[in-house]
Design a protein around this motif. Structure first.
Motif, PDB file in Angstrom:
ATOM      1  N   HIS A 145      -0.049  11.990  50.424  1.00 45.13           N
ATOM      2  CA  HIS A 145      -0.617  13.020  51.297  1.00 45.13           C
ATOM      3  C   HIS A 145      -0.030  14.393  50.951  1.00 45.13           C
ATOM      4  CE1 HIS A 145      -2.426  14.989  54.692  1.00 45.13           C
ATOM      5  NE2 HIS A 145      -1.243  15.325  55.199  1.00 45.13           N
ATOM      6  N   HIS A 197      -5.386  21.368  59.096  1.00 49.66           N
ATOM      7  CA  HIS A 197      -5.544  21.167  57.653  1.00 49.66           C
ATOM      8  C   HIS A 197      -6.660  22.042  57.071  1.00 49.66           C
ATOM      9  CE1 HIS A 197      -3.330  17.288  58.276  1.00 49.66           C
ATOM     10  NE2 HIS A 197      -2.903  17.529  57.072  1.00 49.66           N
ATOM     11  N   HIS A 218       1.440  23.619  59.878  1.00 49.00           N
ATOM     12  CA  HIS A 218       1.255  22.434  59.033  1.00 49.00           C
ATOM     13  C   HIS A 218       1.247  22.777  57.545  1.00 49.00           C
ATOM     14  CE1 HIS A 218       0.725  18.196  58.611  1.00 49.00           C
ATOM     15  NE2 HIS A 218      -0.265  18.394  57.749  1.00 49.00           N
ATOM     16  N   HIS A 222       3.528  21.327  54.278  1.00 52.93           N
ATOM     17  CA  HIS A 222       2.994  20.907  52.971  1.00 52.93           C
ATOM     18  C   HIS A 222       3.567  21.741  51.816  1.00 52.93           C
ATOM     19  CE1 HIS A 222      -0.114  17.798  53.486  1.00 52.93           C
ATOM     20  NE2 HIS A 222      -0.211  18.246  54.713  1.00 52.93           N
TER      21      HIS A 222
HETATM   22 ZN   LIG Z   1      -1.002  17.078  56.292  1.00 54.16          ZN
END
Ligand SMILES: [Zn+2]
Ligand SMILES: [Zn+2]
Length: 286
Positions: A145, A197, A218, A222
């Motif tokens: 992910h 996302h 978020h 990442h």
């Molecule tokens: Zn994510």
């Protein structure tokens, strides 16, 4: 005008979802496909926003990314969610009945409180599992992910299937709650995760970003360095990161891991076996 729309869109969507499930006709609730259809509809709406107010040109959806996202969306709604129901939710519900566990008080709460309870229970479990994934061998399931090199509305569903199964686990079946409240919480987490996302420039109100996970928070999760990913674990309720001291402000545009090499679907599926294969290869060399 655009600024007002993209300021209010996230909270308005959440309010609409709560209203929808509060007043859904009983005949509709009985249909198995309704929760899937509403969840996919919400995801498509967020995906559509990427073409209205783009966040980063580098995250723009191309054919290859679209096909990968589509593959994982279909996989999630046809296989993973069904396996989760059969292997986790139903056995947990049966165990609850067999052991005579009741949380009758939850059935008497107002609808909004029931939704808040379901949301918190789901998110609390997911937060700790996700945090464990970043701090144990479970990283091998979660790493695919983090190898995604751009964010898009459906990217929350892109990863190794084992990880997707693990993060969808929840103890919500222990609680006596109306199906409408559980479906509403599920729909809310899906919407918030899509927003977090999405390649969309939102002008998020401060109060919303205090409670809910945003694309800023978020995207930072990442970010490229592995150590830097150890923050902002919450899928939807960033409040939990604030509670446990793992919240970090900021955002990232450059996302990925390991020199940002993009993994093919086959590599995403095989990734957790990498340590085992390395061990076998090591032994063969001896
Ligand atoms: Zn994510
Ligand atoms: Zn993570």
């Amino acid at each position: 005008m655009k600024r007002i729309v993209f300021t209010l869109l996230q909270p308005a969507t959440l309010a609409l979802i709560v209203t929808f499930w509060a007043f859904i006709p009983a005949a509709l609730l009985e249909k198995d496909w309704v929760i899937t259809a509403i969840s996919i509809g919400t995801l498509l709406m967020v995906q559509g926003l990427e073409f209205v107010n783009e966040r980063h040109a580098g995250w723009r959806l191309n054919t290859r990314e679209f096909l990968t996202d589509l593959f994982y969306t279909v996989l999630y709604f046809t296989v993973i969610s069904k396996v989760e129901t059969k292997l986790a939710e139903e056995p947990l519900g049966s165990a609850k009945h067999a052991l005579g566990i009741t949380t009758d008080w939850a059935m008497h709460l107002p609808f909004v409180a029931q939704v808040a309870l379901a949301l918190f229970v789901m998110e609390f479990g997911q937060y700790w599992l996700h945090r464990l994934m970043h701090n144990s061998f479970l990283w091998w399931t979660h790493a695919p992910h983090h190898h995604i090199t751009q964010l898009n509305a459906a990217k929350g569903l892109v990863g190794n299937p084992l990880e997707l199964f693990l993060v969808s686990l929840s103890v919500i079946a222990i609680f006596d709650l109306p199906l409408t409240a559980v479906f509403c919480a599920y729909n809310l987490t899906g919407a918030i995760s899509s927003f977090a996302h999405a390649n969309v420039r939102f002008y998020t109100p401060r109060w919303y970003a205090f409670f809910f996970t945003t694309v800023e928070a978020h995207s930072l999760h990442h970010t490229v360095g592995f150590a830097e990913t150890r923050c902002n674990y919450a899928n939807a309720l960033i409040l939990i990161d604030r509670m446990f001291g793992t919240f970090r402000p900021g955002e990232a545009e450059i996302v990925g891991q390991d020199e940002r090499r993009r993994l093919a679907v086959r590599e995403q599926f095989m990734y957790p076996f990498k340590p085992l294969m390395a061990m076998i290869k090591g032994n063969a060399a001896i």
